[in-house]
Design an enzyme around this catalytic site. Structure first.
Site, PDB file in Angstrom:
ATOM      1  N   ASP A   1     -11.198   2.832   3.587  1.00  0.00           N
ATOM      2  CA  ASP A   1     -11.584   1.421   3.508  1.00  0.00           C
ATOM      3  C   ASP A   1     -13.088   1.284   3.295  1.00  0.00           C
ATOM      4  O   ASP A   1     -13.569   0.206   2.950  1.00  0.00           O
ATOM      5  CB  ASP A   1     -11.209   0.699   4.815  1.00  0.00           C
ATOM      6  CG  ASP A   1      -9.989  -0.183   4.662  1.00  0.00           C
ATOM      7  OD1 ASP A   1      -9.656  -0.542   3.513  1.00  0.00           O
ATOM      8  OD2 ASP A   1      -9.370  -0.509   5.689  1.00  0.00           O
TER       9      ASP A   1
ATOM     10  N   GLN B   1      -4.915  -1.333   9.400  1.00  0.00           N
ATOM     11  CA  GLN B   1      -4.795  -2.688   8.838  1.00  0.00           C
ATOM     12  C   GLN B   1      -5.434  -3.721   9.784  1.00  0.00           C
ATOM     13  O   GLN B   1      -5.149  -3.734  10.974  1.00  0.00           O
ATOM     14  CB  GLN B   1      -3.304  -3.011   8.602  1.00  0.00           C
ATOM     15  CG  GLN B   1      -3.054  -4.350   7.940  1.00  0.00           C
ATOM     16  CD  GLN B   1      -3.599  -4.419   6.515  1.00  0.00           C
ATOM     17  OE1 GLN B   1      -3.448  -3.497   5.731  1.00  0.00           O
ATOM     18  NE2 GLN B   1      -4.250  -5.522   6.189  1.00  0.00           N
TER      19      GLN B   1
ATOM     20  N   LYS C   1       0.839  -1.200   0.000  1.00  0.00           N
ATOM     21  CA  LYS C   1       0.000   0.000   0.000  1.00  0.00           C
ATOM     22  C   LYS C   1       0.875   1.252   0.000  1.00  0.00           C
ATOM     23  O   LYS C   1       0.620   2.213  -0.731  1.00  0.00           O
ATOM     24  CB  LYS C   1      -0.939  -0.016   1.205  1.00  0.00           C
ATOM     25  CG  LYS C   1      -2.069  -1.014   1.033  1.00  0.00           C
ATOM     26  CD  LYS C   1      -2.838  -1.311   2.305  1.00  0.00           C
ATOM     27  CE  LYS C   1      -3.826  -2.451   2.045  1.00  0.00           C
ATOM     28  NZ  LYS C   1      -4.513  -2.931   3.246  1.00  0.00           N
TER      29      LYS C   1
END
Ligand code: NDP
Length: 307
Positions: free
Chosen positions: A127, A104, A60
């Protein structure tokens, strides 16, 4: 997106190349970021040392750099408390250089994941997991929602393949196998927004093969290696395999470990003989997730300019 993402497989079905599609999304994001007037900022928070999470977080960061973003990574020890993590998220919420925050998952035991995700400011929730974004998507306000990256990426592939195959999404029968908040449900909302007739199947669905066989568009998001067989697929269907499963393979690695390989939720070889087009695993939906994370960060940065 480029229209050359569908390629011959040498069998009945075309293969949908997620690597080419994702490179095309990343290229466009980098171009648009360059003319935004502000550097999109992405903060990725990693708690603990889960090896798979470390790999994801690294890729990422790499993608963010390649798009010219301001990219920061916060590595916190596994002993981090919920209060400490929430405090960091709040500081990132208040940081004007950060437009996207990604915590995460999975988080270590003892930390309430929902509580942490609820702390992320909805406008920085790249997200798409915050109930505000879930609600915007569910009520059809897609333009204002930050949509979860994997289904958003899968949707781009579906739109591109549908166009290429000269089909119509409106009125198409879509069956999604899997009802998670991360993949199945948002996937259903995205297809519904394009006027597909959507069925969500799950572990309690009766006679799953015959439900799957109805699908013009079949999305597999189950997490069970090669569960969906060739004879579950309607001839000519568009098949999107979200599953990523690691299974044992023949032989040993150079260091003497048993080899493994990645397979999807669909038995690819069987599906290639029946489907119209299919995403392979690896190289299908997988690469789209990170590209869509960058696209969401760009969107969040753009929205921050107009707020
Ligand atoms: P979850 O485990 O959260 O959900 C799985 C879903 O599949 C559930 O709704 C479950 O039903 C359903 N299911 C399980 N067994 C069966 C069965 N035998 N028949 C029918 N349905 C079944 O998984 P996720 O949605 O998070 O992930 C799904 C897959 O996608 C995984 O392989 C994951 O690795 C992959 N993935 C890939 C990503 C990427 O490409 N970047 C990102 C996210 C996920 P029920 O609700 O009834 O239990």
């Amino acid at each position: 997106m480029t229209s050359n993402i569908l390629k011959s497989s040498g069998k009945q079905a075309l293969l949908i190349d997620g690597k080419v599609a994702s490179a095309s999304v990343l290229e466009r994001v980098a171009l648009e970021a360059g003319s935004l007037g502000v550097k999109p900022g992405l903060a990725v928070v990693l708690v603990g040392e889960d090896p798979a999470s470390q790999v994801y977080v690294k890729s990422k960061g790499k993608a963010a750099h390649s798009c010219g973003f301001h990219s920061v990574q916060h590595d916190l020890p596994v002993t981090t408390t919920e209060a400490e993590l929430i405090d960091l998220v709040r500081r990132l919420n208040d940081d004007p250089a950060i437009h996207g925050i990604l915590v995460q998952l999975p988080l270590p035991a003892g930390i309430d994941t929902q509580k942490v995700l609820l702390t992320v400011a909805p406008e920085k929730d790249v997200d798409g997991f915050h109930p505000i974004n879930v609600g915007l998507l569910a009520t059809g306000a897609i333009k204002r929602a930050l949509v979860p990256c994997t289904p958003a990426g899968a949707m781009l592939l579906i739109e591109e393949a549908t166009k290429f195959l000269h089909r119509d999404l409106a009125g198409a029968e879509a069956v999604i196998v899997g009802r998670s908040n991360i993949v199945g449900k948002p996937m259903a909302q995205l297809l519904l927004a394009k006027n597909a007739t959507v069925t969500i199947a799950h572990s309690r669905t009766r006679d799953l093969p015959s439900v799957a066989r109805r699908a013009d568009i079949l999305v597999a998001a189950v997490g069970r290696p090669e569960m969906i067989r060739g004879d579950w697929i309607k001839p000519g269907a568009l098949v999107i395999d979200v599953g990523i499963n690691r299974i044992p393979a023949e032989g040993l690695t150079a260091s003497g470990q048993k080899k493994t390989r990645l397979v999807g939720d669909v038995a690819l070889d069987e599906a290639l003989a029946v489907a119209g087009a299919i995403t392979p695993v690896p190289g299908g939906v997988g690469p789209m997730t990170i590209a869509l994370l960058m696209a969401n960060t760009l969107r969040a940065a753009r929205l921050a300019q107009v707020l």
